[in-house]
Write a protein that holds these residues in place. Sequence first.
Motif: not given
Lengths: 397, 215, 182
Positions: B9-10, B13-14, B16-17, B20-21, B26-27, B29
């Motif tokens: 899981g870590l 999420t890493a 994704n983090f 996303s830059f 991916r963003l 919003t």
Amino acid sequence: MSLPSQLDQVFVLLQHWVAGLFPVWLQPFVATVLAVVGIVASFPAIFAVTTVLERKGLGRIQNRLGPNRVGPLGILQPVADGIKSLTKEDIVPFTADGLVHFLAPVVLVVAVFLGFAVLPIGRNMVLANMDAGLLFFFAIGASTELSVFMAGWSSRNKYSLLGAMRAVAQMISYEVPLLLSATVIVMMTGSLSTVKIVEAQGGFTGFLPHWYVFTPWGFAGFVLFVIAALAETNRSPFDLPEGESELVAGYFTEYSGFKFALFFLGEYLGMFSIAGFAITLFLGGWGAPFSFLGFVPSWGWFFLKLLGAIALFIWLRGTLPRLRQDQLMNFAWKFMLPMTLLNLVVAGAWRFMGEGPFGGVTRWLVCSAVLLAAYVLLGRVLMRHQKLGPRSYRYAE
Amino acid sequence: MLGEGILKGLGETAKNFAASFVSKDRLTTIQYPEERAPVIENTRDFPFLVYDGEDKMAGLRCVACQICEKECPPKCIYIVKSTDKKPDYVGKPQIYPARFDIDISVCMSCQICVEVCPFEAIKMDTEFELSTTDRFGGLLYDRDQLARSNQHYHKIHPTEAAEVDARLAEEKAKSEAKAKAAAEAAALKAAAAAAAPKPTPAPAPAPVSVKEPTA
Amino acid sequence: MIPTLFGLTLPFLILAALTIAGAVAAALLRNLVHCALSLTITFAGLALLYLNLDAQFVGFVQMLVYIGAVAILVVFAILLTRGAGMPEYRSFSSNWLLGLVLAAATFALLAWAVTLSLPASAASAAPAVTVQGIGVALMTTYVLPLEIVAILLTVALIGAVIVAMPEAKSAKSPSAGKAGAQ
């Protein structure tokens, strides 16, 4: 004094210089006040930065941008939050116990700030170099539980009370492994003084430091300490006391305005202090990670490590789902407690094997094997009884 | 092994983090005030009154029948009937609303008023930026604020508006035909009456065709 | 020099007042939870008195054990037994005279013991006791009492677990026990 060491001691020199402006009998008092002001000013500032870092980091983990409206890239968000919490109406429930309701956040923040008194932030930078510094920290940490209970009980709200009871039960349960995992360090250093613990980790082998985390028992202790610290500070995945899907906001449901901000501040400061202690106990405190990096000021290393710890906490929060109450308790008593107790034994064995003929590689192998075997076995046993899958209900359906 | 899932899981999420830059798609919003998501046709939030032609008050389709006022579950509609009459889209004189107020802060966007309206006079808008600094008066809309042209309706809900227009045109044609037939019949009767000396009572006027509510 | 009053230092007087005030409030307040919280003030006052006497270890242990554990235990006991927050209890029990006599007797006994144990010369230097010294003493001279206390605590712990265990009947049927646990 050379430039790096001057830079290293810049705050100490500043404190001495300012204190020197006062008459001699006032100097100890002024020096203490200056140190207190330093702590009281710097850690809330880190709190402000952390809130925006956390929100942006969590956002990125969830493929969002995070706050980006106030100031360039949203870095002024904490200012807006601060103004908001200061100007909001302070609502006290009609039936609440006014005095206790007021005292709870104050007690929390005061207790948490006291914990920083024994935290060595840099070389010669500790407010109170106590003989029993570590004990002081845990004693202060224990009194935050009471403020949580006061908040939950005085609000006269069932969610508050439930949240407080959960929080207190959780903090008491995880205080045992927290203390026991820190005891290993005390056994090895032979001192409860935080300054001595950092000094004991000061040496280097080649260019690698003698941090406790680089030993089998130290690594196990570090992992256990971090897990217990997460639970102790009510951070995800142990944030049941404020599980918003169940309890609105837990024990501070009935707090608004600045009192709410105080709880928020207390929570984050508690996280910083416990992360600071994890750094002090296991990660060499303010020591440099490599022998050739000694020219960087000691306080710089401390805050860099603190930033790393905060990033780890945010990363964990963005990854892990919330535990259920029974999972939480099972984990504390069936996994954490046996592992910390075993770690005590392993640390003792390490200590005495170092003196005997089994020093060096042998004790490394033996201690690692014992801990790893226990971890795997305990994991197996715990997982065997764990029925994973959709939840079955007794009454609903 | 215990803890394997946490590491996995870590890692996720890493990923994704970091990604996303790098990758913008991916963003998900939308940066709202600057960017806007396209409004889909089925969007509905609060009711408005449709008017035909150029003049807001003259072209209002509402005849102040007060069905919507009675059906409104949270009772947020307030209508005062006029004392005089004005011609509707067919040309028939009708009562019109002297007052037609909707309290948007009470409205729950259920669309029942639209469903019960026999005159296609009230429809749902897509306007959502309604915030105001006045807590009480600011969200109480009168008929002037509620009136929107049929063109606006066509713009926000083209399919539905076209259907409504077709129906209204058909009805208009029908009622015109009926009126014509009635007029012809009346003329015929008048002629017959003129022919026959015995006076007969005039036939009742053709009933005004009231369209069934569109369910 | 710290100013003194009746031969007592000012910090001591403040702390003593705090401790006594907490104790009196704990005895007189009507709300049970308020009593418990006042008792915590007394505990804190005692801890600070220990610190005032340069007994760091005892002071911190007092904080850790009494504020961190005993106070929470008291509060939990109140909440789990009777409805907390109902100020219906009378502050004086019916046999207050007996209580007064008992309290006076206890105080007299303690005062007598304290005056007996006082050294002849009041102004003796405080012995410098380090935490390490306490640890060494516990592990050498007082190792037997320590072990006895440890066994007592272990027995209490096991007893608590047995009390909290599900009844034998439900323990036999695994489904009921599991449903209770999960």
